[in-house]
Design a protein around this motif. Sequence first.
Motif, PDB file in Angstrom:
ATOM      1  N   LYS A  35       0.810  -1.228   0.000  1.00 47.94           N
ATOM      2  CA  LYS A  35       0.000   0.000   0.000  1.00 47.94           C
ATOM      3  C   LYS A  35       0.841   1.274   0.000  1.00 47.94           C
ATOM      4  O   LYS A  35       0.287   2.377   0.029  1.00 47.94           O
ATOM      5  CB  LYS A  35      -0.914   0.016   1.242  1.00 47.94           C
ATOM      6  N   ASN A  36       2.171   1.126   0.009  1.00 45.67           N
ATOM      7  CA  ASN A  36       3.053   2.291   0.181  1.00 45.67           C
ATOM      8  C   ASN A  36       2.645   3.103   1.409  1.00 45.67           C
ATOM      9  O   ASN A  36       2.581   4.331   1.396  1.00 45.67           O
ATOM     10  CB  ASN A  36       3.047   3.178  -1.069  1.00 45.67           C
ATOM     11  N   SER A  37       2.344   2.387   2.469  1.00 44.36           N
ATOM     12  CA  SER A  37       1.869   2.981   3.725  1.00 44.36           C
ATOM     13  C   SER A  37       3.045   3.472   4.565  1.00 44.36           C
ATOM     14  O   SER A  37       4.195   3.089   4.345  1.00 44.36           O
ATOM     15  CB  SER A  37       1.077   1.930   4.516  1.00 44.36           C
ATOM     16  N   ASN A  38       2.728   4.290   5.552  1.00 45.46           N
ATOM     17  CA  ASN A  38       3.739   4.755   6.518  1.00 45.46           C
ATOM     18  C   ASN A  38       3.561   4.083   7.879  1.00 45.46           C
ATOM     19  O   ASN A  38       4.040   4.581   8.893  1.00 45.46           O
ATOM     20  CB  ASN A  38       3.677   6.269   6.661  1.00 45.46           C
ATOM     21  N   ILE A  39       2.889   2.963   7.908  1.00 43.63           N
ATOM     22  CA  ILE A  39       2.749   2.184   9.128  1.00 43.63           C
ATOM     23  C   ILE A  39       4.108   1.596   9.514  1.00 43.63           C
ATOM     24  O   ILE A  39       4.929   1.271   8.662  1.00 43.63           O
ATOM     25  CB  ILE A  39       1.721   1.042   8.909  1.00 43.63           C
ATOM     26  N   CYS A  40       4.362   1.498  10.802  1.00 46.30           N
ATOM     27  CA  CYS A  40       5.553   0.784  11.273  1.00 46.30           C
ATOM     28  C   CYS A  40       5.272   0.233  12.663  1.00 46.30           C
ATOM     29  O   CYS A  40       4.176   0.402  13.205  1.00 46.30           O
ATOM     30  CB  CYS A  40       6.787   1.689  11.270  1.00 46.30           C
ATOM     31  N   PHE A  41       6.243  -0.443  13.243  1.00 44.11           N
ATOM     32  CA  PHE A  41       6.063  -1.029  14.567  1.00 44.11           C
ATOM     33  C   PHE A  41       7.227  -0.649  15.461  1.00 44.11           C
ATOM     34  O   PHE A  41       8.310  -0.298  14.995  1.00 44.11           O
ATOM     35  CB  PHE A  41       5.967  -2.560  14.483  1.00 44.11           C
ATOM     36  N   THR A  42       6.989  -0.739  16.744  1.00 40.29           N
ATOM     37  CA  THR A  42       8.080  -0.791  17.707  1.00 40.29           C
ATOM     38  C   THR A  42       7.686  -1.768  18.796  1.00 40.29           C
ATOM     39  O   THR A  42       6.527  -2.178  18.906  1.00 40.29           O
ATOM     40  CB  THR A  42       8.442   0.593  18.267  1.00 40.29           C
ATOM     41  N   LEU A  43       8.664  -2.172  19.568  1.00 38.92           N
ATOM     42  CA  LEU A  43       8.469  -3.133  20.656  1.00 38.92           C
ATOM     43  C   LEU A  43       9.086  -2.564  21.917  1.00 38.92           C
ATOM     44  O   LEU A  43      10.106  -1.889  21.858  1.00 38.92           O
ATOM     45  CB  LEU A  43       9.158  -4.468  20.342  1.00 38.92           C
TER      46      LEU A  43
END
Length: 363
Positions: free
Chosen positions: A308-316
Motif C-alpha cells: 500500500k506504500n503505507s507509513n505504518i511501522c512497529f516498535t516493541l
Amino acid sequence: MNTSAFINTITHTLPQKATYTWQTPSNIALVKYWGKSNPQIPKNTSISFTLNNCHTITTIEFIKKAPEEIKDQNIDFELYFEGKKKDEFKPKITEFFKRILTYCPYILEYNMTIRSKNSFPHSSGIASSASGMSAIAVCLMSLEKEINPNLSTDFFNKKASFLARLGSGSACRSIEGPIVIWGKHPKIKESSDLYGVKFPYKIHPIFEEYQDTILLVDKGEKQVSSTVGHNLMHEHPYAENRFIQANQNIENIITILEKGDIKAFINLVESEALTLHAMMLTSNPYFILIKPNTLKIINTIWAYRQEKNSNICFTLDAGANVHVLYPKNEKEEVEKLITDKLSKYCEKNHYICDNVGFGAKQL
C-alpha cells in the motif's frame, strides 16, 4: 542541576491530612535505553512518545502520624491496586521510598494509603511501572507543593521526573509530553541523566498527532524482568557499540522529527526495536520475550506497507506486544488492517488504540 537541588529543606508546618489524585501516562520509547548504572542512570540517551489512553490513576491519602510514631523512622503505607490490597507490590514501592527519602523526608511523618488502577493490563509490556511510579511521584510533589507553595511548575516537573526515575527509569519520561528525552546528550543542551526533558526542537506536524495501537499479544507476566535484562548489559559483548549506536540515533531522530522524514523515522524506529531484542538474544544468559504472533504481526505490517506504500511501522518494548505506529491521516485504513488481519494474533483479540499525549494531569 545536580541531585542536591532536589533535597527538600522547607520546614513549614505539614498538613495534618491531604489527598491527591493524578493520572499519568505510559510512554513508548523510539530510541531505547537498555543498560543502566546505579542509581538508575542510563547508559545511553532515550526518546519517547508520551501516550494518552494507556495511563495509571493513583490517589494517595496522607494522614499525619502522632509524634511518637515518627520516632521509629518507618515508612508506613498500604497499597491497593484495582481495588485489592497488594502486599506483593509493597517491596518495590518500599525500595522506591527508601531511595527518595533524602529528597522527600516528609514521607516519614505520614501514614500513606495508595490506591492505583490502570487503563491497561499490568505487566503486559506497556510500561506499567512507568505510569505507576510517575503517578506516585507527582502525588508526592503535590504534597511538597502544599508544604512549599513557591515551587515553580518547571521545578515541580523536574523533581517529579527525578523521583519517578528512582522507581523506574522509563517513568521519568511520563511526566510531560508529547516527546521526552532522558539521558545527557551533547545535541540537547538541557538534557540530563537525572530526569526527562521535553523535546526542545520544532516537531513536524505529521508527528504531532501520531497514533499508536498496542496489540496485546501476551497479557501475562514476562519471564524475565526489565531489571534483570538491564543488568545483563554489564557484561554484554556488544554493549558499548549499542550505547554508541543509540546516541547516534538520538542525533538522527532530532533531524527526522523536525523535517518530518517519515521514511527515515520508520527505518530508525523499527531498527531500534529489533536491536533491543537482539541485545536480549545475545545476553548471557540469553532470553526471548517476543512470541510467534509478534513475528506474524511484524511480517504482516511489512507486507502491508510494501503493498500500500503505507507509513505504518512497529516498535516493541521489553515484551511480546507490538506498538503499531502510524500518522493520523492513515488511521481509518490502519484500523481496518488491525481489525481484519492483526487482531487475530492478539490474546482474546485485545488491542488498545492510543495516540501521542501530553503528560501527567491532576484529577
